[in-house]
Design an enzyme around this catalytic site. Structure first.
Site, PDB file in Angstrom:
ATOM      1  N   LYS A 255      33.476  -9.311 -79.003  1.00 27.39           N
ATOM      2  CA  LYS A 255      33.505  -8.960 -77.585  1.00 27.39           C
ATOM      3  C   LYS A 255      34.611  -7.949 -77.316  1.00 27.39           C
ATOM      4  O   LYS A 255      34.414  -6.994 -76.573  1.00 27.39           O
ATOM      5  CB  LYS A 255      33.687 -10.208 -76.715  1.00 27.39           C
ATOM      6  CG  LYS A 255      32.426 -11.061 -76.632  1.00 27.39           C
ATOM      7  CD  LYS A 255      32.643 -12.303 -75.800  1.00 27.39           C
ATOM      8  CE  LYS A 255      31.451 -13.239 -75.881  1.00 27.39           C
ATOM      9  NZ  LYS A 255      31.791 -14.596 -75.450  1.00 27.39           N
TER      10      LYS A 255
ATOM     11  N   LYS B 152      20.857 -10.763 -83.134  1.00 28.81           N
ATOM     12  CA  LYS B 152      20.772 -12.053 -82.435  1.00 28.81           C
ATOM     13  C   LYS B 152      20.358 -11.819 -80.985  1.00 28.81           C
ATOM     14  O   LYS B 152      20.868 -10.916 -80.325  1.00 28.81           O
ATOM     15  CB  LYS B 152      22.160 -12.715 -82.478  1.00 28.81           C
ATOM     16  CG  LYS B 152      22.281 -13.971 -81.628  1.00 28.81           C
ATOM     17  CD  LYS B 152      23.740 -14.380 -81.415  1.00 28.81           C
ATOM     18  CE  LYS B 152      24.122 -14.299 -79.947  1.00 28.81           C
ATOM     19  NZ  LYS B 152      24.508 -15.544 -79.303  1.00 28.81           N
TER      20      LYS B 152
ATOM     21  N   LYS C  36      22.139 -12.483 -74.090  1.00 29.40           N
ATOM     22  CA  LYS C  36      22.201 -11.883 -72.754  1.00 29.40           C
ATOM     23  C   LYS C  36      23.019 -10.602 -72.798  1.00 29.40           C
ATOM     24  O   LYS C  36      22.711  -9.633 -72.117  1.00 29.40           O
ATOM     25  CB  LYS C  36      22.914 -12.835 -71.785  1.00 29.40           C
ATOM     26  CG  LYS C  36      22.120 -14.034 -71.400  1.00 29.40           C
ATOM     27  CD  LYS C  36      23.045 -15.049 -70.708  1.00 29.40           C
ATOM     28  CE  LYS C  36      22.712 -16.449 -71.117  1.00 29.40           C
ATOM     29  NZ  LYS C  36      23.842 -17.369 -71.102  1.00 29.40           N
TER      30      LYS C  36
HETATM   31  P1  ADP Z   1      24.182 -15.586 -74.839  1.00 32.35           P
HETATM   32  O1  ADP Z   1      24.578 -15.217 -76.246  1.00 32.35           O
HETATM   33  O2  ADP Z   1      22.845 -15.072 -74.509  1.00 32.35           O
HETATM   34  O3  ADP Z   1      25.233 -15.216 -73.813  1.00 32.35           O
HETATM   35  P2  ADP Z   1      25.174 -18.268 -74.527  1.00 32.35           P
HETATM   36  O4  ADP Z   1      26.411 -17.788 -75.223  1.00 32.35           O
HETATM   37  O5  ADP Z   1      25.303 -18.659 -73.107  1.00 32.35           O
HETATM   38  O6  ADP Z   1      24.055 -17.155 -74.755  1.00 32.35           O
HETATM   39  O7  ADP Z   1      24.563 -19.464 -75.368  1.00 32.35           O
HETATM   40  C1  ADP Z   1      24.132 -20.701 -74.875  1.00 32.35           C
HETATM   41  C2  ADP Z   1      23.614 -21.515 -76.038  1.00 32.35           C
HETATM   42  O8  ADP Z   1      22.463 -20.886 -76.606  1.00 32.35           O
HETATM   43  C3  ADP Z   1      24.609 -21.673 -77.191  1.00 32.35           C
HETATM   44  O9  ADP Z   1      24.492 -22.951 -77.768  1.00 32.35           O
HETATM   45  C4  ADP Z   1      24.177 -20.623 -78.179  1.00 32.35           C
HETATM   46  O10 ADP Z   1      24.525 -20.946 -79.505  1.00 32.35           O
HETATM   47  C5  ADP Z   1      22.668 -20.646 -77.999  1.00 32.35           C
HETATM   48  N1  ADP Z   1      22.091 -19.345 -78.349  1.00 32.35           N
HETATM   49  C6  ADP Z   1      22.274 -18.178 -77.687  1.00 32.35           C
HETATM   50  N2  ADP Z   1      21.611 -17.172 -78.288  1.00 32.35           N
HETATM   51  C7  ADP Z   1      21.003 -17.713 -79.382  1.00 32.35           C
HETATM   52  C8  ADP Z   1      20.156 -17.195 -80.415  1.00 32.35           C
HETATM   53  N3  ADP Z   1      19.796 -15.918 -80.433  1.00 32.35           N
HETATM   54  N4  ADP Z   1      19.728 -18.044 -81.371  1.00 32.35           N
HETATM   55  C9  ADP Z   1      20.067 -19.354 -81.363  1.00 32.35           C
HETATM   56  N5  ADP Z   1      20.858 -19.913 -80.408  1.00 32.35           N
HETATM   57  C10 ADP Z   1      21.318 -19.111 -79.428  1.00 32.35           C
END
Ligand code: ADP
Ligand code: TRP
Length: 324
Positions: free
Chosen positions: A110, A193, A196
């Site tokens: 980040k 991956k 968001k």
């Molecule tokens: P983002 O990366 O979209 O901001 P978050 O950090 O809010 O998502 O993640 C919320 C949950 O979803 C966490 O447990 C995270 O590990 C899971 N998660 C997010 N993106 C993925 C992905 N591409 N594959 C598997 N799990 C994910």
């Protein structure tokens, strides 16, 4: 057994969130005491628009409930309704080595993306894993269902708990991650991956036309429909397809492998499968959106129950380190 997970309110939820964290959490509701919360304090490290935060917080609540979270079987609330998290985070921060946080991939990624502009990398972003440790340790959590990207943060939580217990006596339960290998990293539209923050998502409740367009626009190689595609298992859409429907996904893979089946057919079939998969959740979501009083009541009830547990653990921690 206590199960706990959090999802940030920083944007619309997507298939990565669904398969990586939400579905496992929904399934675990029946296996122990489940604590699930909307991590709106965490969202402050990357989002500074108050109106959007309020909107996304409600969206996460609607999405999670529509997908099958059952308020009778779990405690579901907003992190900011249990301010014990931030107080415990301070206690924990004093036993957290800087180096542990400096090594976190998520922080490094980040920070690299934000660049050198002064003020863009905030302290909250750096201290993020400490607040996450507080979230987990406050509820004596045993199991934490998350995607693979959160594995390191859980290791930090474990290190912090062990260090605190060592310095101040046995206070916290040391939690275990629960990461399902088959959905550890759900790929996004560009193959990275799905996240968001990368703008490469398929939203769980995306608008029909826009999502169809997104899916049909996924870039593939230039092989003609007639050509057999022996590497079909590596195809991004095939991989996503298998998450939604493993046997139909496998059938699509075979069709590509055999030749005479183009990427357009694959994408069309995938969109139909995705749209049907979430059809009943979509209906439930619309009902919930028309009944926000109910949703707010669920979150308020959840906050009351969570707080009762959080207060006790915080008291225990304060006693242990001589603050009470
Ligand atoms: P983002 O990366 O979209 O901001 P978050 O950090 O809010 O998502 O993640 C919320 C949950 O979803 C966490 O447990 C995270 O590990 C899971 N998660 C997010 N993106 C993925 C992905 N591409 N594959 C598997 N799990 C994910
Ligand atoms: N850091 C997690 C994420 O970005 C969200 C989160 C915050 C969380 N607190 C948590 C997940 C506690 C599990 C447990 O996905």
């Amino acid at each position: 057994m206590r199960i706990l997970t959090g999802i940030q309110s920083s944007g619309a939820l997507h298939l990565g969130n669904y398969f990586g964290a939400m579905l496992p959490a929904i399934q675990l509701q029946n296996e122990g005491e489940a604590f699930y919360f909307i991590a709106n304090y965490h969202s402050m490290t990357s989002l500074t628009d108050a109106r959007l935060r309020r909107q996304y917080t409600l969206d996460v609540a609607l999405d999670f409930l529509a997908c099958g979270l059952d308020p009778q079987r779990c405690i579901f609330w907003k992190q900011s309704d249990t301010p014990e998290h931030t107080e415990l985070a301070w206690l924990l921060s004093t036993v957290t080595p800087m180096g542990l946080l400096e090594r976190c991939h998520s922080f490094k990624d980040k920070a690299a993306r934000l660049g050198d502009e002064i003020g863009s990398v905030n302290h909250g972003l750096f201290a993020y894993p400490v607040l996450m440790a507080a979230d987990i340790l406050l509820y004596d959590s045993n199991i934490v269902p998350v995607g693979k990207d959160q594995k390191q943060h859980l290791e930090v939580t474990r290190d912090i708990a062990i260090k605190f217990n060592h310095l101040y006596g046995d206070t916290f339960v040391v939690p275990e991650p629960r990461i399902r290998e088959e959905v550890a990293v759900v790929p996004g539209l560009d193959g990275q991956k799905m996240s968001k923050s990368y703008g490469n998502t398929i939203e769980i409740f995306g608008e029909e036309k826009a999502t169809r367009k997104k899916v049909m626009g996924i870039v593939m190689d230039s092989r003609t429909p007639e050509e057999p595609k022996p590497d079909a298992e590596k195809n991004l859409v095939v991989q996503l397809f298998k998450l939604l429907d493993s046997s139909e996904g496998a059938r699509q893979e075979e069709l590509l492998r055999a030749g005479g089946y183009g990427y357009g057919n694959l994408k069309k079939a995938f969109f139909e499968c995705y749209w049907n998969y979430f059809a009943s959740a979509r209906e439930r979501r619309a009902e919930l959106a028309a009944n926000l009083d109910y949703v707010n009541r669920v979150l308020d009830d959840g906050a009351g129950k969570a707080r009762a547990v959080a207060e006790k653990t915080l008291k225990r921690a304060k006693l242990a380190c001589g603050l009470d």
